[in-house]
Design an enzyme around this catalytic site. Sequence first.
Site, mmCIF file in Angstrom:
data_model
loop_
_atom_site.group_PDB
_atom_site.id
_atom_site.type_symbol
_atom_site.label_atom_id
_atom_site.label_comp_id
_atom_site.label_asym_id
_atom_site.label_seq_id
_atom_site.Cartn_x
_atom_site.Cartn_y
_atom_site.Cartn_z
ATOM 1 N N CYS A 54 21.819 -25.537 70.639
ATOM 2 C CA CYS A 54 20.610 -25.493 69.798
ATOM 3 C C CYS A 54 20.338 -26.814 69.089
ATOM 4 C CB CYS A 54 20.679 -24.329 68.812
ATOM 5 S SG CYS A 54 21.956 -24.452 67.543
ATOM 6 N N HIS A 76 13.739 -23.152 71.403
ATOM 7 C CA HIS A 76 15.138 -23.312 71.012
ATOM 8 C C HIS A 76 16.058 -23.035 72.199
ATOM 9 C CE1 HIS A 76 15.685 -18.748 69.919
ATOM 10 N NE2 HIS A 76 14.640 -18.896 70.689
ATOM 11 N N HIS A 87 21.983 -21.822 63.437
ATOM 12 C CA HIS A 87 21.046 -21.915 64.561
ATOM 13 C C HIS A 87 19.815 -22.693 64.120
ATOM 14 C CE1 HIS A 87 19.451 -20.926 68.450
ATOM 15 N NE2 HIS A 87 18.346 -20.446 67.938
#
Length: 343
Positions: A256, A316, A304
């Site tokens: 990520c 993402h 994240h």
Amino acid sequence: MVRLRALLRGALVAVASSAVVLAGSLPASADPTLDDAKKQLAAIEDQQSKIGEEWSEARLELADGQAKVKTLDADIAAQQTKVDTLRGQAQRLAITRYQTRGVDITVQLITSPDPDEFLSDLTTMGKVDQNLNSVLQDYQAQKANLDELKRAADDQVTELAAQEQRLAGLKEQIDAKTKESQELVDRLTEEERQRLLAEQAASRQASDRAAVDEEAIVDASGSADERAVKAVKYAVAKVPGSSYVWGAEGPNSFDCSGLMLAAYRTVGISLPHSSRAQFGVGRAVSRDALKPGDLLFFYNPIHHVGMYIGNGLFVHARNPRDGLEITKLASYPAYQGARRVIG
């Protein structure tokens, strides 16, 4: 650096020979239903993401420590040159002093063919004594500095070995979570596995369609920074055909924070490879003021990150199972805030 490599090898051997105790392993119970499996998969992926964030931060700390060792090695080399130079000066002065110390000054004056020159030499010898004392004091101070640098380097090498060991342990935990996810899927009935695969395929197709929809990835207002939009387009273009790999930052595999790093690298902006560290970059922006290119952060503690692309969507690298995708912000859990890197 030879010692560094030896310590690191020892640390890795120690990790490889020890068992890693992992929490959250699957119980040997009845096969799960598809709904139960999806909930458990989400929980496993969340645990894996948390471990992955620790791993990313440990990698940053390791890189920082390696840079410090490199700097210390250079400082030690420079300091060693200073110490060696002062030692040479002290030796030469000491030899000069020794050559005249055993002869009585009166005898030297009487036997000297030129008394005036002798007296001048005598003054010079006094200066030699002063210079020798000064050089010896400088040598002792510089030698103490050298010893301190060497102690600091030894401490840093020891710390690096421990950090390398921690990294290896975290990677084992990440791999164990991946195995746990697969074991859970394997326990589904064939029909349930096919339904799960069909849902994932449908989600992937919707994400891929969004990735080629220019109207979906650019704010209608056109107010976003040009470089930020370029970073968005890079990230979105990577959705089809790219995979999620821990620690990767392109060109075809990302995690990520690695996707954010790679996207902004294309416009000359450097980001740390950690979602938690990226949360400290730029400035905070409210959810109702988001623009393309803003970084979005999720979960508490943060583990994240994605990039807003406009129209309520963000891109993402989601997880190893889903890969890279475009998702509705409103549907994604545990939003924590946004940071604007440019502007």
